[in-house]
Motif scaffolding. Structure first.
Motif, PDB file in Angstrom:
ATOM      1  N   THR B 691       0.861  -1.195   0.000  1.00 30.73           N
ATOM      2  CA  THR B 691       0.000   0.000   0.000  1.00 30.73           C
ATOM      3  C   THR B 691       0.886   1.230   0.000  1.00 30.73           C
ATOM      4  O   THR B 691       1.020   1.907   1.012  1.00 30.73           O
ATOM      5  N   PHE B 694      -1.959   6.169  -2.780  1.00 31.85           N
ATOM      6  CA  PHE B 694      -3.408   6.241  -2.578  1.00 31.85           C
ATOM      7  C   PHE B 694      -4.175   5.399  -3.606  1.00 31.85           C
ATOM      8  O   PHE B 694      -5.390   5.309  -3.549  1.00 31.85           O
ATOM      9  N   MET B 695      -3.482   4.793  -4.550  1.00 31.56           N
ATOM     10  CA  MET B 695      -4.131   3.829  -5.435  1.00 31.56           C
ATOM     11  C   MET B 695      -4.459   2.544  -4.677  1.00 31.56           C
ATOM     12  O   MET B 695      -5.350   1.793  -5.067  1.00 31.56           O
ATOM     13  N   ASP B 696      -3.706   2.289  -3.613  1.00 29.13           N
ATOM     14  CA  ASP B 696      -3.922   1.058  -2.855  1.00 29.13           C
ATOM     15  C   ASP B 696      -4.224   1.297  -1.380  1.00 29.13           C
ATOM     16  O   ASP B 696      -4.789   0.440  -0.721  1.00 29.13           O
ATOM     17  N   TYR B 697      -3.787   2.430  -0.848  1.00 27.55           N
ATOM     18  CA  TYR B 697      -4.095   2.752   0.545  1.00 27.55           C
ATOM     19  C   TYR B 697      -5.362   3.601   0.525  1.00 27.55           C
ATOM     20  O   TYR B 697      -5.375   4.715   0.008  1.00 27.55           O
ATOM     21  N   ALA B 698      -6.445   3.045   1.069  1.00 28.41           N
ATOM     22  CA  ALA B 698      -7.757   3.683   0.917  1.00 28.41           C
ATOM     23  C   ALA B 698      -8.032   4.654   2.060  1.00 28.41           C
ATOM     24  O   ALA B 698      -8.152   4.246   3.204  1.00 28.41           O
ATOM     25  N   MET B 699      -8.093   5.915   1.727  1.00 20.31           N
ATOM     26  CA  MET B 699      -8.460   6.943   2.703  1.00 20.31           C
ATOM     27  C   MET B 699      -9.967   7.145   2.667  1.00 20.31           C
ATOM     28  O   MET B 699     -10.590   7.029   1.614  1.00 20.31           O
TER      29      MET B 699
END
Lengths: 264, 777
Positions: B691, B694-699
């Protein structure tokens, strides 16, 4: 970002001519997929040919049977077009669900198709409606266009000019978004035109693909019930931290049912 | 001035600037001769550093310096030190591997800094970084919080063969064991608290500028505690007296604890500036932030609650493994150990026994993040109560009600370090249940079921410690025009200090906000400070400002009495003016301030000018608390989970600015909800970060957050003169357990017995599928 040379194209002819002349040239449309990897030094084009001022590439034309969308038409223009909403509401809704407002005001249909991201939305509509992709050289049927992961039938320097969508009887796109990127974990586009049914999946394979099992069932009976027992094989499907192949296979049926139910 | 004062929803003065792009952040600082630095980071989670060849990079165009761990050692650069000492189980000191500014000998986690490249331009620095040839010999990678200390786990550091840095115990083990031995009911929960990244809008950065004339360093940096960063730069990295270091925190775009102290890059830019003789800037990009910012939470906790036949709590036993990452960061030991008091919650639990084992892994170090151990503690007790309620067949709210500490018991000494001064928990619970329509949930669940959705309701009554121990400073300085400059040792990173301190000035001194300015973040201008963290600035910083203001009034009264030709005792100070009692004769404080500079008209012995400073040391912490109720809806076909209703009844003590408190709660709840539903730092088996963007770590996005109904149950704190308790972390502390409670309740209706965060779609879908497929055999 690595350094590159920037060229501003005046028209299609000009753009294609520059592409022929320059090494490692890339067309710059909205830049939503091209610029981020450049910033991360993951892409290194030597020359960028900016299409943003090529007026002949943008615009929407709707007649009774087709919707033609210029390659440089922004997602937001398609989403907000009254003519598109009326002719193919599924297409307008799909465009309105891509990325976020910033992306929709920059991103273009031509850029999305040329990039052929495995989780992109637009390719489902193109394949799901049996559209025709027009380039500076030829017309390509959607069924021949998407050839693999980030790969298309486009030749070196070939430029998409517009996409012509036949108007279906009804269609619907349902996307299950990746919670981080808002690309599709799986997205399913379903359309019906006369006896022809198309069911296209994005997010689950190297590029968009049609699901024959679902299409055949829907040809007999275009209803969610007709496909509720369809089980897509998980083997060969994408698997990552957001969804295993098994989960994606499951979502194909769930979303296809919802798309059939929502088709308009 | 009442409309600008304490208690009013004054809109934030700083927003006009910050929202129009007129903020001045670290990256906006322009200095003559500024050059750029890039940190080359390890692509391996664990590897021997056999060689770092910088020759080609040094010869690249524009390059001014390429520095390595060997250079740092040669230059006498020091290492990161933890803020508090801890021990191992046998009483020996904690294992403290050398946490260098640049790795030497080996790298122990992905992103470990290996070299610093300084060049005229950022592009040149990046180009040169690609030319540094590093010979890595990969080593076994140790991951997985639950298994770090088990035999067979490879040691991250040879000095800790069991991977244990320290063990921290709290409570009364014998008393707790006795309570458990006699208890008719014991319930147990095993929870995983996921690892998250505290993603501030502004990534971290620093500019170092060495002045050879004064032999002094100035460092502009994205930090929350400038004076502590000054102390660390001087004492740990540069090894010079603190007077040789000035730290300036300009506008800082979000911190959440992640911009605390302990970052090697501050030391690197200061050192590099001395080496190249130019100011040096390092600015993290987002993808680098996931590697170079401390991460947070990440523990595995087993909690046992003992109850009597009526559901009264008898004892609580907690065992935790906390994942420190590869090093003991500056704030690393804090979250697992300093906020454990929240484990006994708002309940009468007579005995508690806690043991935390802090262990190494080949991951980014963990440190404080909004709540810093508080959400974890609340989750442990609240999830255990939920489990007890289910097993005993008692309504979850009712079980809590039976065990709440009554307001008549205040002050109340808990079994685990917290001594509550105030709080009305039964009222908070009753208000929350009413506001959330707890009794109406069954109907809402039925309605959801009719549309194929699983609906759950969750509850948590969280309490936390804030503003403990450390002092804060304030200064009020009038100039000869009557304009006041306030100085605060607590500096903002989005909280709204400018607005809050202007409200203090309006209330304490009757000053027009237009004639007040706030200065923070500069160690040369602010005489001393601790900083903004732990929900402390309003309570502790505000009390300091009140003390300084009182001193202003004491001094000004002398001059006002002289000017009005009355005795000091005849003067009353109100709304910014001194009034002669029983008359309408007044003089404004600002006029007194102007007069204080007219040296030859002053009374004998009156020192010209009007400036006072104060330091407030809290005698005891405050205890913000709140009851959170929320409802989750799950689509069982996809596992998609949404929070559809949220109610909080909060006690943050006396409120300075209701609008800003709401903002704090909204943001705090979003971060708690984010951890439960979306956010998770993931590594693969090789310790590579999966992650990393932000393509993989979802805020969490706005659409993920429901409308939040906020009601108040404020009971003024008795431990500071303003009655403020603090609001910065309250939202997160309550949201993490409340949202999990709702998700678990929804899943329980489908037969799921245990579920660990995060409630991402596939995990939820699998839990339901496993539960519904289970009994078939």
């Amino acid at each position: 970002m690595y350094e590159f040379d920037y060229h501003k194209a005046k028209n299609v002819k000009d753009a294609v001519a520059i592409a022929k002349k320059q090494d490692e040239a890339k067309y710059l449309a909205g830049g939503m997929s091209l610029v981020p990897p450049m910033k991360l030094r993951l892409a290194k084009p030597g020359n960028l040919i900016d299409l943003n001022e090529v007026g002949e590439l943008a615009g929407i034309k709707v007649d009774g049977k087709t919707v033609a969308v210029g390659a440089m038409t922004r997602h937001e223009s398609v989403a907000e077009s009254k003519d598109v909403k009326k002719a193919i509401p599924a297409l307008a809704k799909l465009a309105g669900g891509i990325g976020d407002p910033q992306v929709r005001h920059r991103g273009t249909i031509g850029g999305s198709l040329a990039n052929s991201d495995p989780a992109a939305c637009y390719p489902t509509a193109v394949l799901g409606l049996g559209a025709t992709i027009e380039t500076d050289q030829r017309k390509i049927a959607a069924d021949d266009f998407f050839t693999g992961l980030f790969e298309t039938a486009l030749k070196e320097g070939e430029l998409i000019t517009k996409v012509v969508f036949p108007v279906p009887d009804k269609a619907c796109y349902i996307k299950f978004p990746n919670p981080a990127s808002r690309f599709s974990i799986v997205g399913v586009f379903v359309s019906k035109k006369g006896n022809e049914v198309r069911c296209v999946v994005t997010g689950a394979g190297p590029c968009v693909f049609r699901v024959k099992g679902i299409e055949d069932a829907l040809k007999k009976d275009f209803s969610p019930k007709a496909i509720e027992n369809y089980k897509h094989p998980a083997s060969g499907l994408n698997s990552d931290i957001h969804g295993s192949a098994e989960y994606r296979a499951h979502l194909i049926t769930v979303l296809a049912k919802r798309a059939v139910a929502g088709a308009e | 001035m009442r409309e600008f004062g304490v208690g009013q929803s004054v809109p934030r003065y700083e927003d006009a600037r910050l929202l129009r792009g007129l903020g001045r952040y670290t990256d906006d600082i322009q200095l003559a001769g500024l050059v750029h630095a890039v940190v080359l980071r390890s692509p391996h989670a664990h590897a021997r550093l056999r060689a770092v060849d910088t020759a080609a990079a040094k010869a690249a165009p524009g390059v001014l310096a390429v520095l390595t761990g060997a250079d740092a050692d040669a230059a006498g650069m020091g290492t990161v030190q933890p803020m508090v000492p801890r021990q191992r189980r046998d009483g020996s000191p904690m294992v403290l591997p050398r946490y260098r500014v640049l790795a030497l000998g080996k790298v122990a986690r992905i992103g470990d800094p290996v070299a610093l490249i300084v060049a005229e331009t950022l592009t040149q620095a990046k180009d040169a970084a690609e030319l540094v040839a590093v010979d890595y010999e990969p080593l076994p990678v140790t991951l997985g919080t639950a298994t770090l200390t088990r035999p067979g786990s490879a040691a991250v550091w040879p000095e800790a063969p069991d991977n244990v840095s320290f063990v921290f115990a709290l409570g009364d083990r014998a008393k707790t064991d006795a309570a458990f031995a006699a208890a008719p009911h014991i319930v147990k929960v095993e929870n995983t608290i996921s690892r998250v990244a505290g993603c501030a809008l502004e990534p971290r950065g620093a500019i170092g500028s060495y002045d050879p004339v004064e032999d002094r360093y100035t460092v502009w940096a994205t930090v929350q505690q400038p004076h502590q960063s000054q102390a660390q730069l001087a004492g740990e990295f540069l090894r010079v007296p603190p007077a040789k270091v000035r730290v300036i925190a300009p506008d800082v775009g979000g911190g959440f604890g992640v911009k605390g102290t302990g970052y090697v890059e501050l030391g690197l830019v200061a050192w590099a500036s001395r080496v190249v003789g130019r100011p040096v800037k390092w600015m993290s990009e987002r993808s680098e932030a996931f590697l170079c910012d401390d991460q947070a939470r990440d523990n595995v906790t087993s909690a046992e609650l003992a109850l009597d036949r009526d559901g009264k709590f008898l004892g609580f036993r907690v065992r935790t493994i906390a994942n420190l990452g590869a090093y003991v960061g500056s704030a690393g030991p804090l979250p697992p150990t300093v906020n454990l008091g929240g484990l006994v919650g708002v309940y009468t639990i007579p005995a508690c026994d806690v043991e935390v084992t802090a262990a190494f892994s080949n991951t980014v170090p963990t440190a404080a993040y909004r709540g810093a151990g508080r959400p974890e503690a609340s989750f442990a007790i609240e999830s255990a109560i939920d489990r007890a309620a289910r097993e005993l067949g008692i309504d979850r709210a009712e079980l809590r009600r039976r065990n709440l500490i009554p307001p008549t018991a205040m002050p109340y000494k808990t079994a685990l370090t917290f001594n509550f001064d105030s709080g009305d928990f039964p009222t908070g619970l009753a208000k929350a249940l009413a506001a959330a329509d707890w009794p109406g949930f069954a109907a809402r669940r039925r309605a959801a079921a009719a549309t194929g959705k699983l609906r759950g309701i969750g509850i948590a009554y969280a309490i936390e410690q804030a503003g403990a121990g450390l002092e804060e400073t304030a200064e009020v300085r009038f100039d000869r025009s009557g304009f006041a400059t306030l100085f605060s040792g607590s500096s903002p990173h989005g909280q709204g200090h400018e607005t809050m301190y202007k409200q203090f000035a309006a209330t304490f001194l009757g000053l027009d906000p237009a004639n007040v300015r706030l200065v923070t973040g500069d160690t040369d201008q602010v005489f001393h400070g601790i900083g903004t963290f732990g929900s402390r600035s309003a309570a502790v910083g505000g009390a300091a400002m009140r003390l300084a203001a009182e001193r202003i009034v004491v001094k000004a009264r002398k001059l006002a009495a002289h000017m009005l030709e009355v005795a000091e005792t005849d003067l009353a100070f109100e709304a910014g003016s001194f009034r002669v009692a029983g008359t309408d004769r007044t003089i404004a404080l600002t006029e007194v301030a102007k007069a204080s500079y007219r040296t030859f008209t002053l009374p004998r012995g009156f020192e010209p000018g009007l400036t006072e400073r104060a330091t407030f040391v809290p005698s005891a912490p405050t205890f913000p608390n709140g009851c959170h109720v929320c409802e989750a809806e799950i689509d069982p076909e996809t596992g998609a989970t949404a929070i559809v209703r949220y109610t909080v009844v909060d006690d943050v003590g006396r409120v300075v600015n209701p609008l800003m408190v709401k903002g704090q709660l909204h943001g705090g709840i979003a971060q708690g909800l984010g951890q439960v539903l979306l956010e998770e730092v993931r590594y693969d088996a090789d310790g590579q970060l999966l992650t990393a963007s932000f393509m993989d770590y979802a805020m969490p996005r706005a659409e993920d957050i429901p409308d939040i109904a906020i009601e108040t149950n404020d009971v003024p704190s008795t431990t500071n003169p303003l009655g403020i308790k603090g609001a910065g972390e309250a939202g997160t502390v309550g949201a993490l357990p409340a949202v999990m409670s709702a998700v678990v309740d929804a899943l329980a209706s489908a037969g799921v017995r245990h579920f660990d965060m995060p409630a991402t779609p596939e995990r939820v879908w699998r839990a339901i599928r496993t539960a519904t497929a289970g009994p078939r055999a």
